[in-house]
Write a protein that holds these residues in place. Structure first.
Motif, mmCIF file in Angstrom:
data_model
loop_
_atom_site.group_PDB
_atom_site.id
_atom_site.type_symbol
_atom_site.label_atom_id
_atom_site.label_comp_id
_atom_site.label_asym_id
_atom_site.label_seq_id
_atom_site.Cartn_x
_atom_site.Cartn_y
_atom_site.Cartn_z
ATOM 1 N N SER A 103 -9.527 -23.204 12.219
ATOM 2 C CA SER A 103 -8.200 -23.795 12.378
ATOM 3 C C SER A 103 -8.056 -25.137 11.669
ATOM 4 O O SER A 103 -7.002 -25.455 11.146
ATOM 5 C CB SER A 103 -7.859 -23.951 13.859
ATOM 6 N N ASN A 104 -9.106 -25.933 11.626
ATOM 7 C CA ASN A 104 -8.999 -27.241 10.960
ATOM 8 C C ASN A 104 -8.809 -27.093 9.459
ATOM 9 O O ASN A 104 -7.930 -27.722 8.873
ATOM 10 C CB ASN A 104 -10.230 -28.093 11.266
ATOM 11 N N SER A 105 -9.626 -26.242 8.815
ATOM 12 C CA SER A 105 -9.474 -26.089 7.370
ATOM 13 C C SER A 105 -8.204 -25.310 7.048
ATOM 14 O O SER A 105 -7.573 -25.548 6.029
ATOM 15 C CB SER A 105 -10.698 -25.401 6.760
ATOM 16 N N ALA A 106 -7.815 -24.391 7.919
ATOM 17 C CA ALA A 106 -6.590 -23.619 7.672
ATOM 18 C C ALA A 106 -5.371 -24.536 7.692
ATOM 19 O O ALA A 106 -4.475 -24.398 6.868
ATOM 20 C CB ALA A 106 -6.442 -22.509 8.703
ATOM 21 N N ARG A 107 -5.352 -25.484 8.626
ATOM 22 C CA ARG A 107 -4.220 -26.415 8.683
ATOM 23 C C ARG A 107 -4.130 -27.232 7.398
ATOM 24 O O ARG A 107 -3.051 -27.515 6.899
ATOM 25 C CB ARG A 107 -4.373 -27.348 9.878
ATOM 26 N N ALA A 108 -5.283 -27.593 6.878
ATOM 27 C CA ALA A 108 -5.301 -28.384 5.648
ATOM 28 C C ALA A 108 -4.806 -27.554 4.470
ATOM 29 O O ALA A 108 -4.229 -28.097 3.526
ATOM 30 C CB ALA A 108 -6.709 -28.899 5.373
ATOM 31 N N LEU A 109 -5.007 -26.227 4.512
ATOM 32 C CA LEU A 109 -4.613 -25.363 3.400
ATOM 33 C C LEU A 109 -3.143 -24.961 3.455
ATOM 34 O O LEU A 109 -2.594 -24.516 2.458
ATOM 35 C CB LEU A 109 -5.479 -24.093 3.405
ATOM 36 N N ILE A 110 -2.518 -25.104 4.598
ATOM 37 C CA ILE A 110 -1.131 -24.668 4.734
ATOM 38 C C ILE A 110 -0.188 -25.784 4.304
ATOM 39 O O ILE A 110 -0.208 -26.875 4.847
ATOM 40 C CB ILE A 110 -0.808 -24.267 6.180
ATOM 41 N N ASN A 111 0.616 -25.448 3.335
ATOM 42 C CA ASN A 111 1.666 -26.355 2.907
ATOM 43 C C ASN A 111 2.959 -25.743 3.435
ATOM 44 O O ASN A 111 3.425 -24.728 2.932
ATOM 45 C CB ASN A 111 1.690 -26.458 1.381
ATOM 46 N N LEU A 112 3.520 -26.345 4.464
ATOM 47 C CA LEU A 112 4.709 -25.786 5.095
ATOM 48 C C LEU A 112 5.927 -25.769 4.172
ATOM 49 O O LEU A 112 6.915 -25.113 4.467
ATOM 50 C CB LEU A 112 5.029 -26.537 6.383
ATOM 51 N N ASN A 113 5.831 -26.448 3.055
ATOM 52 C CA ASN A 113 6.918 -26.432 2.082
ATOM 53 C C ASN A 113 6.726 -25.348 1.026
ATOM 54 O O ASN A 113 7.574 -25.173 0.160
ATOM 55 C CB ASN A 113 7.043 -27.797 1.401
ATOM 56 N N ASP A 114 5.603 -24.638 1.112
ATOM 57 C CA ASP A 114 5.302 -23.589 0.147
ATOM 58 C C ASP A 114 5.357 -22.229 0.847
ATOM 59 O O ASP A 114 4.492 -21.893 1.655
ATOM 60 C CB ASP A 114 3.917 -23.813 -0.467
ATOM 61 N N GLU A 115 6.386 -21.471 0.538
ATOM 62 C CA GLU A 115 6.604 -20.186 1.204
ATOM 63 C C GLU A 115 5.407 -19.252 1.052
ATOM 64 O O GLU A 115 5.045 -18.536 1.992
ATOM 65 C CB GLU A 115 7.861 -19.510 0.646
ATOM 66 N N ALA A 116 4.755 -19.249 -0.084
ATOM 67 C CA ALA A 116 3.634 -18.333 -0.327
ATOM 68 C C ALA A 116 2.469 -18.605 0.633
ATOM 69 O O ALA A 116 1.882 -17.668 1.181
ATOM 70 C CB ALA A 116 3.165 -18.440 -1.771
ATOM 71 N N THR A 117 2.123 -19.875 0.854
ATOM 72 C CA THR A 117 1.009 -20.167 1.762
ATOM 73 C C THR A 117 1.384 -19.883 3.218
ATOM 74 O O THR A 117 0.560 -19.414 3.986
ATOM 75 C CB THR A 117 0.511 -21.621 1.629
ATOM 76 N N VAL A 118 2.622 -20.134 3.569
ATOM 77 C CA VAL A 118 3.080 -19.830 4.930
ATOM 78 C C VAL A 118 3.031 -18.323 5.156
ATOM 79 O O VAL A 118 2.547 -17.838 6.176
ATOM 80 C CB VAL A 118 4.496 -20.389 5.190
ATOM 81 N N ARG A 119 3.509 -17.545 4.173
ATOM 82 C CA ARG A 119 3.478 -16.082 4.291
ATOM 83 C C ARG A 119 2.040 -15.552 4.352
ATOM 84 O O ARG A 119 1.735 -14.642 5.123
ATOM 85 C CB ARG A 119 4.227 -15.423 3.140
ATOM 86 N N ALA A 120 1.146 -16.128 3.554
ATOM 87 C CA ALA A 120 -0.256 -15.701 3.568
ATOM 88 C C ALA A 120 -0.880 -15.968 4.936
ATOM 89 O O ALA A 120 -1.619 -15.135 5.473
ATOM 90 C CB ALA A 120 -1.036 -16.413 2.469
ATOM 91 N N HIS A 121 -0.585 -17.119 5.499
ATOM 92 C CA HIS A 121 -1.099 -17.462 6.822
ATOM 93 C C HIS A 121 -0.522 -16.515 7.884
ATOM 94 O O HIS A 121 -1.247 -16.036 8.760
ATOM 95 C CB HIS A 121 -0.758 -18.914 7.145
ATOM 96 N N ALA A 122 0.768 -16.250 7.811
ATOM 97 C CA ALA A 122 1.414 -15.327 8.756
ATOM 98 C C ALA A 122 0.816 -13.930 8.642
ATOM 99 O O ALA A 122 0.660 -13.224 9.643
ATOM 100 C CB ALA A 122 2.916 -15.297 8.518
ATOM 101 N N GLN A 123 0.446 -13.520 7.429
ATOM 102 C CA GLN A 123 -0.144 -12.193 7.221
ATOM 103 C C GLN A 123 -1.482 -12.071 7.945
ATOM 104 O O GLN A 123 -1.808 -11.007 8.475
ATOM 105 C CB GLN A 123 -0.320 -11.902 5.723
ATOM 106 N N ILE A 124 -2.249 -13.157 7.983
ATOM 107 C CA ILE A 124 -3.523 -13.153 8.720
ATOM 108 C C ILE A 124 -3.268 -12.804 10.188
ATOM 109 O O ILE A 124 -3.943 -11.959 10.769
ATOM 110 C CB ILE A 124 -4.238 -14.519 8.603
ATOM 111 N N TYR A 125 -2.269 -13.437 10.780
ATOM 112 C CA TYR A 125 -1.968 -13.186 12.191
ATOM 113 C C TYR A 125 -1.363 -11.797 12.400
ATOM 114 O O TYR A 125 -1.650 -11.139 13.397
ATOM 115 C CB TYR A 125 -1.045 -14.276 12.736
ATOM 116 N N LYS A 126 -0.561 -11.354 11.474
ATOM 117 C CA LYS A 126 0.007 -10.005 11.577
ATOM 118 C C LYS A 126 -1.101 -8.963 11.525
ATOM 119 O O LYS A 126 -1.127 -8.031 12.342
ATOM 120 C CB LYS A 126 1.011 -9.767 10.453
#
Length: 127
Positions: free
Chosen positions: A25-48
């Motif tokens: 979770s710590n490194s994932a938070r650092a990798l997520i740019n909430l202003n970048d739709e692609a990284t948000v979608r990639a993160h959401a795909q992990i949970y899906k």
């Protein structure tokens, strides 16, 4: 008592299919740019993927046979939510002598105890 799926109860949520594999979770938070739709979608795909894998886990498909011999399958995850926990607490209360409960909860327990008091208000002494 152990909530359904937790502690020593069976089936348990502690299966690989319900875990996010290699998730820090710590490194994932650092990798997520909430202003970048692609990284948000990639993160959401992990949970899906995790949710779908967890739902498909064969160990959660519980079979029961009725008196007439018909078999029915129940899915554990449909019977392991807050409402079911509240009903389990009520069953324990009745078994221990029908006394009114003084309930206290922290974090998720706040939701559970608030739900209990909402569903069974006459069975609560203090909240």
């Amino acid at each position: 008592f152990d909530q359904r799926g937790m502690g020593r109860s069976e089936p348990t949520f502690v299966v690989d299919e319900c875990n996010v594999i290699n998730y820090d979770s710590n490194s994932a938070r650092a990798l997520i740019n909430l202003n970048d739709e692609a990284t948000v979608r990639a993160h959401a795909q992990i949970y899906k993927d995790r949710a779908l894998g967890c739902w498909a886990y064969e160990g959660f498909k519980l079979k029961a046979t009725s008196k007439d011999g018909k078999e029915k399958t129940y899915h554990f995850l449909e019977y392991s939510g807050t409402r079911q926990l509240v009903e389990d607490i009520e069953r324990v209360r009745v078994i221990f002598g029908d006394q009114r409960l003084s309930v206290f909860g922290i974090s998720y327990g706040t939701k559970v105890m608030g739900s209990y008091a909402t569903v069974f208000p006459k069975n609560v002494n203090l909240l």
